[in-house]
Design a protein around this motif. Sequence first.
Motif, mmCIF file in Angstrom:
data_model
loop_
_atom_site.group_PDB
_atom_site.id
_atom_site.type_symbol
_atom_site.label_atom_id
_atom_site.label_comp_id
_atom_site.label_asym_id
_atom_site.label_seq_id
_atom_site.Cartn_x
_atom_site.Cartn_y
_atom_site.Cartn_z
ATOM 1 N N ALA A 163 0.808 -1.133 -0.020
ATOM 2 C CA ALA A 163 0.002 0.124 0.014
ATOM 3 C C ALA A 163 0.882 1.298 -0.015
ATOM 4 N N ALA A 164 2.112 1.150 0.571
ATOM 5 C CA ALA A 164 3.100 2.464 0.630
ATOM 6 C C ALA A 164 3.865 2.583 -0.920
ATOM 7 N N GLY A 165 3.617 1.573 -1.728
ATOM 8 C CA GLY A 165 3.979 2.023 -3.031
ATOM 9 C C GLY A 165 5.198 1.092 -3.407
ATOM 10 N N LEU A 166 5.688 0.090 -2.541
ATOM 11 C CA LEU A 166 6.856 -1.024 -2.756
ATOM 12 C C LEU A 166 6.273 -2.142 -3.548
ATOM 13 N N GLU A 167 7.217 -2.794 -4.358
ATOM 14 C CA GLU A 167 6.941 -4.007 -4.890
ATOM 15 C C GLU A 167 7.067 -5.113 -4.125
ATOM 16 N N VAL A 168 6.386 -5.965 -3.603
ATOM 17 C CA VAL A 168 6.431 -6.632 -2.617
ATOM 18 C C VAL A 168 6.331 -8.185 -2.853
ATOM 19 N N ALA A 169 7.337 -9.059 -1.957
ATOM 20 C CA ALA A 169 7.107 -10.308 -2.485
ATOM 21 C C ALA A 169 7.154 -11.236 -0.924
ATOM 22 N N VAL A 170 6.533 -12.193 -0.859
ATOM 23 C CA VAL A 170 6.462 -13.117 0.268
ATOM 24 C C VAL A 170 6.904 -14.487 0.097
ATOM 25 N N PHE A 171 7.918 -14.975 0.802
ATOM 26 C CA PHE A 171 8.297 -16.429 0.976
ATOM 27 C C PHE A 171 7.917 -16.998 2.079
ATOM 28 N N ASP A 172 7.060 -18.070 1.751
ATOM 29 C CA ASP A 172 6.733 -18.906 3.187
ATOM 30 C C ASP A 172 7.624 -20.357 3.047
ATOM 31 N N ALA A 173 8.602 -19.951 4.200
ATOM 32 C CA ALA A 173 9.561 -21.021 4.388
ATOM 33 C C ALA A 173 9.093 -22.313 5.289
ATOM 34 N N ASN A 174 7.615 -22.290 5.662
ATOM 35 C CA ASN A 174 7.176 -23.206 6.508
ATOM 36 C C ASN A 174 6.646 -24.402 5.748
#
Length: 475
Positions: A163-174
């Motif tokens: 929402a702040a304008g960053l390009e974001v990724a999430v890696f779920d290591a579980n």
Amino acid sequence: MPTNESSALVDTPGCRLPAAWELPTGEIPLWIERSTMPAEPPQTDDEIKRAVVDRLRAVQIPGGDPISEQLVEDVTVESGVVTFVVNFKRLDQSMADRITDQLQGAGLATPGVEHARVAAVDAAAPETGLPVTGVESIIAIGSAKGGVGKSTVTVALAKALDAAGLEVAVFDANVHAPDAPDLLGAEGPVRSTPSGSPIPVDADGIEVMSVELIAEDGPVAWRGAMVHDVVTDLLGNADWTDRDVLLLDLPPGIGEAVTTLVQQAPIDGSLLVSTPTDEGVRASERTGALLDSYGVPVIGAVANMVATDEADVASPYEGDGRSLAAEIESVEVLEDALEPIPFDPALRELQTCTFDEPSTPGETAVASITETLEAFLADAAGPEAPADAVDLRGLPPAASQRQALSEFGVTGDAPVSMLVRGEPREFVDVIEGTLERDDRSLARTTIDDLGREGWLVEFEPAADSSTPSTSEPTA
């Protein structure tokens, strides 16, 4: 340089190159340039690209051509410059040099192409450890204790940063109990690039990768080396696309997956998550000590699900979490305490939360932590390479030298910026020596260490070719 008189075509393996390009064995060309061709109607970049791809299909290599064998992952054309993105991982040194020459020859033989470049598909990967390309910064979020809401905090921060304008990724290591995909509304299956790299799933602009998105046939009993392999493959080989930050949701405990990632992944910083309990603090101390032992800065500790008078539902835990960071004694690198996150039912439905305009206590706390995280990322960012720097990272040594020297034929006396891997002194010596043999000199060579991004080398040609060449390392 080639002229009309000297550019008769001769046969070479795989493609046809102007005779003027043929050099004695072992020499490096100062530049490579397309022979003069009859004037043709202007072409668009897309038309030129199609013509280049068609020409590549005529290039013969063992097994077929560079397109059918999926050695060329991308071809771009801009303002007469064609760039081939090549998967060099599958090539030995000899074949890599041959393919590089053939690609440049095929590109330069195409009408409308004035210059050809070859780039490596894994250009931004570090030399050692677990390479993660396409990501500017990695923040690990962890706790040795399960049930503290770590995945919820990870996903909430991902949405707030987005929402702040960053390009974001999430890696779920579980690998045993992955939650991030469900919290983000991400659905598989994971698809692959032509070279086999897994493509992250898009969840409203946030890229997500998790074993949950590939294990479509039911539960898998991941063990030992399997855990190591699946984590490193999904994170390191994933086709992340220019992400400003990747949030790494570590599994609970200090097992194979956590240790592998902390040891090998290029993590810039970390957050600890804990409930305001003695058990949570002890677990955070263990995780923080592990991170600290491998030089991963701990940005702070997030007290989650704390009691507050503003919450509609009472927290199952006592205490407001304000003293939690100070209680984690073994982590000396902790900065100022972060805003505690209250027990807020709104955070159970993260897909409907609005962190840019927070309206609940939980959303407000997450927004505050996001500001701290943004400030850390800004401070941690190192020097950036110029946008027009030629990326030589990942190219075989001979190919990188040829590519570098060809750039001087395009820029003339203008400065040339290049990105390389590893300490570049030998590379600089080769370039300066080759230019000197061609009676050209450099007014200045500067070298900047960009950290895990590699090295920036900037060559400034001398206005007078008699000017002596100097090298000035700046890092």
